[in-house]
Scaffold this motif. Structure first.
Motif, short mmCIF file in Angstrom:
data_model
loop_
_atom_site.label_atom_id
_atom_site.label_comp_id
_atom_site.label_asym_id
_atom_site.label_seq_id
_atom_site.Cartn_x
_atom_site.Cartn_y
_atom_site.Cartn_z
N LEU A 63 0.81 -1.22 0.00
CA LEU A 63 0.00 0.00 0.00
C LEU A 63 0.85 1.28 0.00
O LEU A 63 0.57 2.20 -0.78
CB LEU A 63 -0.97 -0.01 1.18
CG LEU A 63 -2.08 -1.08 1.12
CD1 LEU A 63 -2.99 -0.99 2.34
CD2 LEU A 63 -2.92 -0.90 -0.15
N PRO A 64 1.89 1.37 0.85
CA PRO A 64 2.74 2.58 0.78
C PRO A 64 3.43 2.74 -0.57
O PRO A 64 3.58 3.86 -1.06
CB PRO A 64 3.77 2.35 1.90
CG PRO A 64 3.10 1.45 2.85
CD PRO A 64 2.26 0.53 2.00
N ILE A 65 3.84 1.63 -1.19
CA ILE A 65 4.49 1.72 -2.50
C ILE A 65 3.50 2.21 -3.55
O ILE A 65 3.84 3.05 -4.39
CB ILE A 65 5.09 0.35 -2.92
CG1 ILE A 65 6.28 0.00 -2.03
CG2 ILE A 65 5.52 0.38 -4.39
CD1 ILE A 65 6.91 -1.34 -2.32
N ILE A 66 2.27 1.71 -3.49
CA ILE A 66 1.23 2.19 -4.41
C ILE A 66 0.99 3.69 -4.21
O ILE A 66 0.85 4.45 -5.18
CB ILE A 66 -0.09 1.40 -4.21
CG1 ILE A 66 0.10 -0.05 -4.66
CG2 ILE A 66 -1.23 2.06 -4.98
CD1 ILE A 66 -1.11 -0.92 -4.39
N ALA A 67 0.98 4.12 -2.95
CA ALA A 67 0.79 5.55 -2.65
C ALA A 67 1.93 6.38 -3.23
O ALA A 67 1.71 7.47 -3.80
CB ALA A 67 0.71 5.76 -1.14
N ILE A 70 1.49 6.62 -7.06
CA ILE A 70 0.46 7.60 -7.40
C ILE A 70 0.98 9.02 -7.22
O ILE A 70 0.76 9.89 -8.07
CB ILE A 70 -0.79 7.37 -6.53
CG1 ILE A 70 -1.44 6.03 -6.87
CG2 ILE A 70 -1.80 8.51 -6.72
CD1 ILE A 70 -2.58 5.64 -5.94
N LEU A 71 1.70 9.24 -6.12
CA LEU A 71 2.27 10.57 -5.85
C LEU A 71 3.28 10.97 -6.91
O LEU A 71 3.29 12.11 -7.39
CB LEU A 71 2.94 10.57 -4.47
CG LEU A 71 3.37 11.93 -3.91
CD1 LEU A 71 2.16 12.81 -3.66
CD2 LEU A 71 4.17 11.74 -2.62
N GLU A 72 4.11 10.01 -7.32
CA GLU A 72 5.13 10.28 -8.34
C GLU A 72 4.49 10.60 -9.69
O GLU A 72 4.92 11.53 -10.39
CB GLU A 72 6.06 9.07 -8.47
CG GLU A 72 7.07 9.15 -9.60
CD GLU A 72 8.18 10.14 -9.33
OE1 GLU A 72 9.07 10.27 -10.18
OE2 GLU A 72 8.16 10.79 -8.27
N VAL A 73 3.47 9.84 -10.07
CA VAL A 73 2.77 10.09 -11.34
C VAL A 73 2.10 11.46 -11.30
O VAL A 73 2.13 12.21 -12.28
CB VAL A 73 1.74 8.98 -11.62
CG1 VAL A 73 0.87 9.34 -12.83
CG2 VAL A 73 2.45 7.65 -11.87
N LEU A 74 1.48 11.79 -10.15
CA LEU A 74 0.82 13.08 -9.99
C LEU A 74 1.82 14.23 -10.10
O LEU A 74 1.57 15.21 -10.81
CB LEU A 74 0.10 13.13 -8.64
CG LEU A 74 -0.60 14.46 -8.28
CD1 LEU A 74 -1.71 14.75 -9.29
CD2 LEU A 74 -1.15 14.40 -6.87
#
Length: 215
Positions: A63-67, A70-74
């Protein structure tokens, strides 16, 4: 059993992290910006902790890696849209050598030592600083070098005056011009600074790419 779990997690995270980096569209390691580097370090730490603490549920790492992904793509999307954002987090190129002379003020500002400069020059097989016309310290820490031509005839480097609708005041100062002069030149072409995607100055001429030409 613990050994099997550790091996399973290692293999799983190998493919999971590979997928995550594919989604983020990672560049070469030497091209990573500050945000990219931080995300890479955090992902590595999370994976290492998960492999060491095999009793913890694996989703506490996933879950933290997915977060982070998402943050990096954003952030990547925002960086494309906003030059100010890119400048704050990635920085801008710095002119270290100009016409064979070292720009010590800029080196001090960037905390770039003479040893660092000489090492970079040696890696490019350059023995003499005076053979270098321009050298830029890029945001990723690499040195981009432009050597003199064989006859050592000075050439004007294309100074970026406008980048994505943003005025580059340092470039104007370098070519001994001001904002008023630039606005007058743009007015002749029925343009404003905000209308320009990219404009550079070379050979006493301004070359312009309008935003309307790239949309």
């Amino acid at each position: 059993m613990e050994l099997f779990t550790a091996v399973f997690r290692t293999v799983f995270f190998y493919f999971f992290v590979t997928l995550a980096y594919r989604i983020m569209g990672k560049r070469e390691i030497g091209q990573l910006g500050v945000i990219d580097l931080i995300v890479s370090i955090l992902i590595a730490e999370l994976v290492a902790i998960s492999i060491e603490n095999i009793k913890d549920p694996i989703y506490l790492t996933i879950l933290p890696i997915i977060a982070l992904v998402i943050l990096e793509v954003l952030f990547g999307y925002i960086a494309i849209k906003s030059r100010t954002f890119r400048t704050i987090f990635d920085g801008k190129p710095s002119l270290i050598i100009v016409n064979g002379k070292v720009n010590y003020k800029e080196m001090i500002k960037q905390r770039y030592t003479l040893d660092d400069l000489l090492i970079s020059l040696r890696q490019k097989e350059i023995k003499d600083i005076e053979t270098v016309e321009y050298a830029f310290l890029e945001p990723n820490g690499k040195l981009s070098i432009f050597k003199y031509n064989p006859f050592k005839i000075k050439s004007s480097y294309p100074m970026p005056l406008i980048l994505d609708g943003s005025l580059q005041k340092k470039a104007l100062k370098y070519i001994h011009k001001n904002e008023t002069w630039l606005k007058e030149e743009l007015t002749k072409k029925s343009l404003t600074i905000k209308d320009v995607f990219y404009a550079f100055y070379k050979g006493k001429k301004i070359f312009i790419i309008k935003k309307s030409e790239i949309n």
